[in-house]
Design a protein around this motif. Sequence first.
Motif, PDB file in Angstrom:
ATOM      1  N   SER A 279      50.171  17.608 -38.475  1.00 15.22           N
ATOM      2  CA  SER A 279      49.820  18.855 -37.798  1.00 15.22           C
ATOM      3  C   SER A 279      50.374  20.098 -38.464  1.00 15.22           C
ATOM      4  O   SER A 279      49.856  21.178 -38.279  1.00 15.22           O
ATOM      5  CB  SER A 279      50.209  18.798 -36.334  1.00 15.22           C
ATOM      6  N   VAL A 297      44.894  26.594 -34.109  1.00 13.06           N
ATOM      7  CA  VAL A 297      44.965  25.150 -33.904  1.00 13.06           C
ATOM      8  C   VAL A 297      43.538  24.634 -33.969  1.00 13.06           C
ATOM      9  O   VAL A 297      42.695  25.028 -33.178  1.00 13.06           O
ATOM     10  CB  VAL A 297      45.565  24.793 -32.536  1.00 13.06           C
ATOM     11  N   LEU A 299      40.880  21.381 -33.925  1.00 13.95           N
ATOM     12  CA  LEU A 299      40.850  20.037 -33.372  1.00 13.95           C
ATOM     13  C   LEU A 299      39.570  19.381 -33.854  1.00 13.95           C
ATOM     14  O   LEU A 299      38.506  19.578 -33.301  1.00 13.95           O
ATOM     15  CB  LEU A 299      40.875  20.109 -31.845  1.00 13.95           C
ATOM     16  N   PRO A 304      44.908  17.386 -33.046  1.00 14.05           N
ATOM     17  CA  PRO A 304      45.019  18.817 -33.282  1.00 14.05           C
ATOM     18  C   PRO A 304      45.861  19.081 -34.538  1.00 14.05           C
ATOM     19  O   PRO A 304      46.807  18.362 -34.821  1.00 14.05           O
ATOM     20  CB  PRO A 304      45.738  19.331 -32.036  1.00 14.05           C
ATOM     21  N   ARG A 409      45.321  21.611 -27.714  1.00 11.98           N
ATOM     22  CA  ARG A 409      45.686  22.497 -28.821  1.00 11.98           C
ATOM     23  C   ARG A 409      46.965  23.254 -28.494  1.00 11.98           C
ATOM     24  O   ARG A 409      47.872  23.373 -29.319  1.00 11.98           O
ATOM     25  CB  ARG A 409      44.565  23.510 -29.091  1.00 11.98           C
TER      26      ARG A 409
END
Length: 458
Positions: A279, A297, A299, A304, A409
């Motif tokens: 991430s 963020v 996804l 995410p 997120r």
Amino acid sequence: MAKEKTQYTCNECGGSSPKWLGKCPHCNAWNTLIESVAESTAPAKNRFASLAKTAEVTTLADIDATDVQRTPTGHDELDRVLGGGIVEGGVVLIGGDPGIGKSTLLLQALDSLQRSGQKTLYVTGEESGAQVAMRSRRLGLDGSQVSVLAEIQLEKILATLDHVRPAIAVIDSIQTVYSEQLTSAPGSVAQVRECAAHLTRAAKASGTAIVLVGHVTKEGALAGPRVLEHMVDTVLYFEGDTHSSFRLIRAIKNRFGAVNEIGVFAMTERGLKGVSNPSAIFLSQHSEPVPGSCVMVTLEGTRPMLVEIQALVDSGGPSPRRLSVGLDRDRLAMLLAVLHRHAGVACMDQDVFVNAVGGVRISEPAADLAVMLAITSSLRGKALPKGFIAFGEVGLAGEVRPAPRGQERLKEAAKLGFSVAVVPKANMPKKNDKAFEGLTIHPVERIEDAMTQVRNLD
Ligand code: TYD
Ligand code: MG
């Protein structure tokens, strides 16, 4: 000798036409018809006859629909994009720029499958057996029992597949394979399509899983044969820039799993290693916030990921440029118009460059808000606050629309220590949840709201 007939084949869709046309009659693309020798029609009539089996008509209820058996490859990130593992008789097409690591990854996967007792075959058309062996040594795969065949002729490959009956075979690459039945050169649309069709039939008939390696053109499409994409069960693409050590594999199509799933790898001295918690890898490390940078963020698939969007707005000449890397350029033009019309931010006489850090490609519209905030930040020369994130789609009317699964997120951002978020109102978490602790969330409904919120932040 009879005059050789020619036909024109579209290198976009593979359709053919008897005469040259500026526009392909099948897919309407311009300037894509290329002359090729028409295949003689006589054997064509029964070329597939031996492959076609007659099957009886059955009702759906009577067909055994057991869930497909998946064999994990032993590389979690690869299994993730494959939807759990290799499927018996499944055909996977894996594309990517040269040197990005296709052969490396597949050799690693074959080796671990072989070590877990599966019979494997690696067909190489680009490298010699010695080169493949050298790579396996470099990868530390000592004493590897993977069978290697250096061959580019389809009929011989099919015969070997029939004889060896591996559980999984890799064809590296489909562009080097040619069939004797056709006169065109290896790598041409006709050859690639024909060879892939035969290999697919062989996979379905024998239960061998086949992985086809395909090359990607400068435009980012699999060279020539788009037709391959609908022939196979799964299409995977390598992304990411070859200069950074991270590689992404994205599932574009998957009959056995979710699409848009992303696998993340790091290229090391000993091949590709899965990155299980990716991430934060697409953030560049600024010690202090800098103008023109906004974290979002994204996804895609099920995970995410935080990605930094960078923008540079600089005074341009009479025809200012708009360039984007990793984001859609048409969308950028649209966002600039919305920014001007609804938020009063004018970039008409400015060059605008935007970039998604780390060579990641973002196709979802949830990036809109971050792109617009990065552009405004660069234009004003004013950095966004420390620990700031934003996401949300922006419409032509200036409204900020919710992003799918906004709470996930936000949770990821909170987990990574981000402290301020500007998000669409509909993505605002209902209750005070522990998971969002430390994150101050500002809901916005319109782009002008977002601008005001950001201005009031400091
Ligand atoms: P390769 O798998 O040959 O790419 P493709 O088949 O997609 O064309 O990738 C080779 C690149 O990866 C090459 O530039 C060297 C690098 N590499 C490593 O960094 N570490 C390794 O262990 C190996 C085998 C390759
Ligand atoms: Mg290769």
